[in-house]
Motif scaffolding. Structure first.
Motif, PDB file in Angstrom:
ATOM      1  N   LEU A 314      41.283 -14.251 -48.366  1.00 59.82           N
ATOM      2  CA  LEU A 314      40.724 -12.910 -48.214  1.00 59.82           C
ATOM      3  C   LEU A 314      39.571 -12.985 -47.237  1.00 59.82           C
ATOM      4  O   LEU A 314      38.817 -13.962 -47.214  1.00 59.82           O
ATOM      5  CB  LEU A 314      40.222 -12.371 -49.555  1.00 59.82           C
ATOM      6  CG  LEU A 314      39.734 -10.912 -49.554  1.00 59.82           C
ATOM      7  CD1 LEU A 314      40.907  -9.960 -49.376  1.00 59.82           C
ATOM      8  CD2 LEU A 314      38.981 -10.592 -50.841  1.00 59.82           C
ATOM      9  N   SER A 315      39.428 -11.956 -46.417  1.00 61.34           N
ATOM     10  CA  SER A 315      38.284 -11.839 -45.521  1.00 61.34           C
ATOM     11  C   SER A 315      37.953 -10.373 -45.355  1.00 61.34           C
ATOM     12  O   SER A 315      38.713  -9.490 -45.798  1.00 61.34           O
ATOM     13  CB  SER A 315      38.574 -12.482 -44.161  1.00 61.34           C
ATOM     14  OG  SER A 315      39.604 -11.772 -43.466  1.00 61.34           O
ATOM     15  N   ALA A 316      36.822 -10.105 -44.727  1.00 60.55           N
ATOM     16  CA  ALA A 316      36.376  -8.717 -44.620  1.00 60.55           C
ATOM     17  C   ALA A 316      35.494  -8.519 -43.403  1.00 60.55           C
ATOM     18  O   ALA A 316      34.826  -9.447 -42.933  1.00 60.55           O
ATOM     19  CB  ALA A 316      35.614  -8.310 -45.885  1.00 60.55           C
ATOM     20  N   VAL A 317      35.485  -7.285 -42.922  1.00 53.95           N
ATOM     21  CA  VAL A 317      34.468  -6.796 -41.993  1.00 53.95           C
ATOM     22  C   VAL A 317      33.784  -5.632 -42.690  1.00 53.95           C
ATOM     23  O   VAL A 317      34.443  -4.691 -43.138  1.00 53.95           O
ATOM     24  CB  VAL A 317      35.068  -6.324 -40.659  1.00 53.95           C
ATOM     25  CG1 VAL A 317      33.952  -5.865 -39.712  1.00 53.95           C
ATOM     26  CG2 VAL A 317      35.902  -7.416 -40.005  1.00 53.95           C
ATOM     27  N   THR A 318      32.465  -5.740 -42.794  1.00 52.82           N
ATOM     28  CA  THR A 318      31.668  -4.698 -43.441  1.00 52.82           C
ATOM     29  C   THR A 318      30.583  -4.266 -42.468  1.00 52.82           C
ATOM     30  O   THR A 318      29.946  -5.114 -41.831  1.00 52.82           O
ATOM     31  CB  THR A 318      31.011  -5.234 -44.733  1.00 52.82           C
ATOM     32  OG1 THR A 318      32.032  -5.711 -45.604  1.00 52.82           O
ATOM     33  CG2 THR A 318      30.195  -4.156 -45.427  1.00 52.82           C
ATOM     34  N   GLY A 319      30.341  -2.970 -42.380  1.00 52.84           N
ATOM     35  CA  GLY A 319      29.285  -2.550 -41.465  1.00 52.84           C
ATOM     36  C   GLY A 319      29.037  -1.065 -41.465  1.00 52.84           C
ATOM     37  O   GLY A 319      29.520  -0.321 -42.328  1.00 52.84           O
ATOM     38  N   ARG A 320      28.244  -0.666 -40.504  1.00 57.32           N
ATOM     39  CA  ARG A 320      27.825   0.734 -40.384  1.00 57.32           C
ATOM     40  C   ARG A 320      29.049   1.642 -40.368  1.00 57.32           C
ATOM     41  O   ARG A 320      30.005   1.412 -39.621  1.00 57.32           O
ATOM     42  CB  ARG A 320      26.981   0.931 -39.134  1.00 57.32           C
ATOM     43  CG  ARG A 320      25.687   0.125 -39.158  1.00 57.32           C
ATOM     44  CD  ARG A 320      24.804   0.386 -37.946  1.00 57.32           C
ATOM     45  NE  ARG A 320      23.651  -0.496 -37.966  1.00 57.32           N
ATOM     46  CZ  ARG A 320      22.527  -0.253 -38.660  1.00 57.32           C
ATOM     47  NH1 ARG A 320      22.423   0.868 -39.362  1.00 57.32           N
ATOM     48  NH2 ARG A 320      21.526  -1.118 -38.645  1.00 57.32           N
ATOM     49  N   ALA A 321      28.998   2.673 -41.184  1.00 58.27           N
ATOM     50  CA  ALA A 321      30.169   3.530 -41.378  1.00 58.27           C
ATOM     51  C   ALA A 321      30.683   4.108 -40.073  1.00 58.27           C
ATOM     52  O   ALA A 321      31.902   4.144 -39.825  1.00 58.27           O
ATOM     53  CB  ALA A 321      29.835   4.641 -42.375  1.00 58.27           C
ATOM     54  N   GLU A 322      29.761   4.556 -39.205  1.00 58.37           N
ATOM     55  CA  GLU A 322      30.203   5.188 -37.959  1.00 58.37           C
ATOM     56  C   GLU A 322      30.877   4.190 -37.025  1.00 58.37           C
ATOM     57  O   GLU A 322      31.762   4.559 -36.235  1.00 58.37           O
ATOM     58  CB  GLU A 322      29.026   5.862 -37.256  1.00 58.37           C
ATOM     59  CG  GLU A 322      27.944   4.935 -36.692  1.00 58.37           C
ATOM     60  CD  GLU A 322      26.897   4.507 -37.708  1.00 58.37           C
ATOM     61  OE1 GLU A 322      25.843   3.982 -37.267  1.00 58.37           O
ATOM     62  OE2 GLU A 322      27.115   4.690 -38.932  1.00 58.37           O
ATOM     63  N   ILE A 323      30.491   2.922 -37.110  1.00 56.86           N
ATOM     64  CA  ILE A 323      31.127   1.892 -36.291  1.00 56.86           C
ATOM     65  C   ILE A 323      32.483   1.525 -36.884  1.00 56.86           C
ATOM     66  O   ILE A 323      33.486   1.418 -36.168  1.00 56.86           O
ATOM     67  CB  ILE A 323      30.223   0.651 -36.171  1.00 56.86           C
ATOM     68  CG1 ILE A 323      28.907   1.020 -35.489  1.00 56.86           C
ATOM     69  CG2 ILE A 323      30.935  -0.456 -35.392  1.00 56.86           C
ATOM     70  CD1 ILE A 323      27.919  -0.134 -35.387  1.00 56.86           C
ATOM     71  N   MET A 324      32.522   1.354 -38.199  1.00 58.79           N
ATOM     72  CA  MET A 324      33.775   0.987 -38.858  1.00 58.79           C
ATOM     73  C   MET A 324      34.846   2.069 -38.712  1.00 58.79           C
ATOM     74  O   MET A 324      36.049   1.771 -38.737  1.00 58.79           O
ATOM     75  CB  MET A 324      33.518   0.717 -40.342  1.00 58.79           C
ATOM     76  CG  MET A 324      32.703  -0.527 -40.620  1.00 58.79           C
ATOM     77  SD  MET A 324      33.494  -2.064 -40.099  1.00 58.79           S
ATOM     78  CE  MET A 324      34.971  -2.067 -41.115  1.00 58.79           C
ATOM     79  N   ASP A 325      34.443   3.307 -38.541  1.00 64.48           N
ATOM     80  CA  ASP A 325      35.400   4.411 -38.391  1.00 64.48           C
ATOM     81  C   ASP A 325      35.820   4.646 -36.947  1.00 64.48           C
ATOM     82  O   ASP A 325      36.617   5.557 -36.669  1.00 64.48           O
ATOM     83  CB  ASP A 325      34.802   5.703 -38.957  1.00 64.48           C
ATOM     84  CG  ASP A 325      34.821   5.744 -40.475  1.00 64.48           C
ATOM     85  OD1 ASP A 325      35.570   4.955 -41.082  1.00 64.48           O
ATOM     86  OD2 ASP A 325      34.088   6.571 -41.055  1.00 64.48           O
ATOM     87  N   ALA A 326      35.315   3.837 -36.000  1.00 68.39           N
ATOM     88  CA  ALA A 326      35.590   4.087 -34.579  1.00 68.39           C
ATOM     89  C   ALA A 326      37.045   3.884 -34.181  1.00 68.39           C
ATOM     90  O   ALA A 326      37.584   4.670 -33.389  1.00 68.39           O
ATOM     91  CB  ALA A 326      34.676   3.211 -33.724  1.00 68.39           C
ATOM     92  N   PRO A 327      37.754   2.859 -34.662  1.00 68.42           N
ATOM     93  CA  PRO A 327      39.153   2.697 -34.244  1.00 68.42           C
ATOM     94  C   PRO A 327      40.034   3.853 -34.733  1.00 68.42           C
ATOM     95  O   PRO A 327      39.710   4.534 -35.714  1.00 68.42           O
ATOM     96  CB  PRO A 327      39.569   1.378 -34.918  1.00 68.42           C
ATOM     97  CG  PRO A 327      38.296   0.651 -35.168  1.00 68.42           C
ATOM     98  CD  PRO A 327      37.296   1.715 -35.486  1.00 68.42           C
ATOM     99  N   VAL A 328      41.154   4.050 -34.058  1.00 66.94           N
ATOM    100  CA  VAL A 328      42.081   5.103 -34.459  1.00 66.94           C
ATOM    101  C   VAL A 328      42.680   4.768 -35.818  1.00 66.94           C
ATOM    102  O   VAL A 328      42.748   3.599 -36.223  1.00 66.94           O
ATOM    103  CB  VAL A 328      43.217   5.269 -33.424  1.00 66.94           C
ATOM    104  CG1 VAL A 328      42.648   5.677 -32.080  1.00 66.94           C
ATOM    105  CG2 VAL A 328      44.029   3.977 -33.299  1.00 66.94           C
ATOM    106  N   VAL A 329      43.115   5.783 -36.546  1.00 66.75           N
ATOM    107  CA  VAL A 329      43.771   5.571 -37.835  1.00 66.75           C
ATOM    108  C   VAL A 329      45.004   4.689 -37.632  1.00 66.75           C
ATOM    109  O   VAL A 329      45.837   4.946 -36.752  1.00 66.75           O
ATOM    110  CB  VAL A 329      44.171   6.915 -38.478  1.00 66.75           C
ATOM    111  CG1 VAL A 329      44.957   6.671 -39.766  1.00 66.75           C
ATOM    112  CG2 VAL A 329      42.937   7.758 -38.746  1.00 66.75           C
ATOM    113  N   GLY A 330      45.108   3.622 -38.411  1.00 60.98           N
ATOM    114  CA  GLY A 330      46.182   2.661 -38.239  1.00 60.98           C
ATOM    115  C   GLY A 330      45.814   1.513 -37.320  1.00 60.98           C
ATOM    116  O   GLY A 330      46.577   0.545 -37.194  1.00 60.98           O
ATOM    117  N   GLY A 331      44.652   1.599 -36.688  1.00 56.89           N
ATOM    118  CA  GLY A 331      44.229   0.553 -35.767  1.00 56.89           C
ATOM    119  C   GLY A 331      43.810  -0.733 -36.458  1.00 56.89           C
ATOM    120  O   GLY A 331      43.798  -1.795 -35.837  1.00 56.89           O
ATOM    121  N   LEU A 332      43.454  -0.650 -37.723  1.00 55.22           N
ATOM    122  CA  LEU A 332      43.091  -1.827 -38.503  1.00 55.22           C
ATOM    123  C   LEU A 332      44.092  -1.997 -39.639  1.00 55.22           C
ATOM    124  O   LEU A 332      44.632  -1.016 -40.153  1.00 55.22           O
ATOM    125  CB  LEU A 332      41.682  -1.682 -39.088  1.00 55.22           C
ATOM    126  CG  LEU A 332      40.537  -1.451 -38.112  1.00 55.22           C
ATOM    127  CD1 LEU A 332      39.217  -1.325 -38.871  1.00 55.22           C
ATOM    128  CD2 LEU A 332      40.450  -2.576 -37.081  1.00 55.22           C
TER     129      LEU A 332
END
Length: 463
Positions: A314-332
């Motif tokens: 398991l791994s994760a990326v956690t961060g500022r909400a506005e940055i984490m929401d930047a990719p298009v839906v389905g991009g992650l």
């Protein structure tokens, strides 16, 4: 071979199947069963996959690992900082057993499940900073780092990524480009991903002085790195600065005080996403929940893996909400990202960190190890530096009286330690660093015994 058994006490509550917490050698190392498996491996497993130890595991728990021949080793490796809460922690094992009995996989991108959301909530709460955060889950540390770069590029609209000397970030194409050390991680695998640039790190043991004779402290090292970024890349091109707050494979290098805060300030001033790679240093390993906390820095994104789920992938990326929401839906995403068994393991592992106050335990381990190793350094000029934080401690070996790396000695010490029932790993750009990564469930008695053995090894390998 006569039995070699330590006197450390047995602790049934220390994880695993109530394994005796002792160093015990019943056969030569490796024993006959391990040699048999090694012979089978030659015909079945790619020769490109290496192993540090010559023995095969049968069980592990607390502070020991038992091989298939019944030999019990004191574990100073934790599967490379993974089994932080102890191997086969009872809470983790029970949670995983319950989960796999319910379902093993649905793919969060198809039919999601609560445990993924719970892990994200906990990471949002635990990582540095009180700003609004969001999390995405993946499988490996390299995958987390690669996705953090994707997120930063989507947020900034820029391409360049800045990393540092001695860095290790993974084995995928992009993370190989971000990793500094060629052999064995990059040899023969190019060409690598473009738009990755390297800046000089703060390395207190090796930095020395500048051209004017002034010591290169944290602020001076940061100024040197920033000048490199500005001149060779251009700050306005940089999407992300990615750094391990304490380097792992690079040699457990702890930057001088002031280095990291200056980089964060530079990133903020220039719209650059600051990414802390806490894959090896996270989850109480360094005597803080995250190594970033030691200097009070607040990264924009934090990547985690290893100790997050006590051995499940398991791994994760956690961060500022506005940055984490930047990719298009389905991009992650990813088929196995946030696997349900790994998610419940993470929840149980985080419970163990809190309930057993493993942050404090890591601090105690640091005090014991640095005290013993510092005393050894005073007697042995081949030990150039003892450094690290918490249960992430390094011993850098050099030619006596110099700063010249001695990789041969590091290899000999690790090999001889294995023969005596101690698992200790090597690392560093120059291959001359012993790294000590004991599980936080290990006892002081086992730690002290391990250092006793290492002292004996150094004495026997003296010039």
């Amino acid at each position: 071979m006569s039995e070699n058994r330590s006197t450390a006490t047995t602790t049934a509550a220390a994880g695993g199947p109530g394994l005796p917490q002792e160093r015990r050698l019943l056969t030569e190392v490796p024993g006959p069963r391990s040699r048999e498996l090694a012979a089978r491996r030659v015909g079945a497993v790619s020769g490109a996959v290496g192993s540090s130890m010559p023995v095969y595991t049968a069980a592990a728990g607390g502070g020991v690992l038992v091989d298939v021949d019944g030999n019990s080793f004191i574990d100073l490796g934790s599967g490379i900082a993974v089994t932080t809460v102890g191997n086969a922690d009872p809470g983790v094992a029970a949670a995983v057993a319950d989960q796999v009995a319910a379902f093993t996989h649905t793919c969060f991108m198809v039919t999601p499940y609560e445990s993924y959301v719970r892990v994200a909530e906990q990471l949002n709460e635990l990582t540095p900073g009180d700003h609004a955060k969001k999390t995405a889950l993946f499988t490996s540390g390299a995958e987390a780092v690669e996705n953090a770069v994707k997120i930063a590029r989507a947020h900034t609209g820029r391409n360049a990524v800045v990393v540092f000397d001695h860095a290790y970030h993974g084995r995928t194409n992009l993370t190989m480009a971000m990793t500094a050390k060629n052999m064995p991680y990059k040899e023969g695998f190019g060409p690598f991903a473009p738009e990755v640039y390297r800046a000089p790190l703060s390395y207190p043991f090796r930095d020395g002085v500048d051209v004017e004779g002034n010591p290169i402290d944290g602020p001076a090292a940061a100024a040197r790195a920033i000048a490199t970024i500005e001149k060779q890349v251009g700050a306005h091109h940089v999407a992300a600065i990615v750094i391990e707050p304490i380097q792992g494979e690079g040699g457990f290098i702890v930057p001088a005080e002031g280095f990291l805060p200056a980089l964060v300030e530079f990133a903020r001033a220039n719209g650059i996403v600051f990414i802390a790679d806490e894959v090896q240093s996270g989850f109480a390993r360094t005597g803080a929940m995250f190594a970033s906390e030691h200097e009070g820095i607040v990264p924009d994104l934090v990547t985690t893996a290893k100790g997050i789920a006590a051995g499940l992938p398991l791994s994760a990326v956690t961060g500022r909400a506005e940055i984490m929401d930047a990719p298009v839906v389905g991009g992650l995403g990813g088929t196995y990202g946030g696997n349900p068994a790994a998610c419940v393991a993470a929840i149980a592992a985080l419970d163990a960190v809190r309930e057993n106050d493993l942050v404090s335990r890591a601090q105690q381990i640091e005090k014991l190890l640095k005290g013993r190793l510092g005393a050894l350094q005073d007697k042995d000029a081949r030990i150039g530096d003892v450094r690290g934080r918490g249960a992430m401690i390094a011993v850098e070996l050099v030619r006596a009286g110099t700063h010249e790396p001695d990789a041969a000695l590091a290899g000999k010490v690790a090999k001889e330690a294995a023969q005596r029932g101690i698992i200790v790993l090597t690392c560093g750009t120059y291959g001359n660093v012993l790294r000590l990564l004991p599980p936080l469930s290990i006892s002081d008695a086992l730690l002290s015994e391990a250092i006793d053995v290492l002292e004996g090894v150094f004495a026997e390998l003296s010039d």
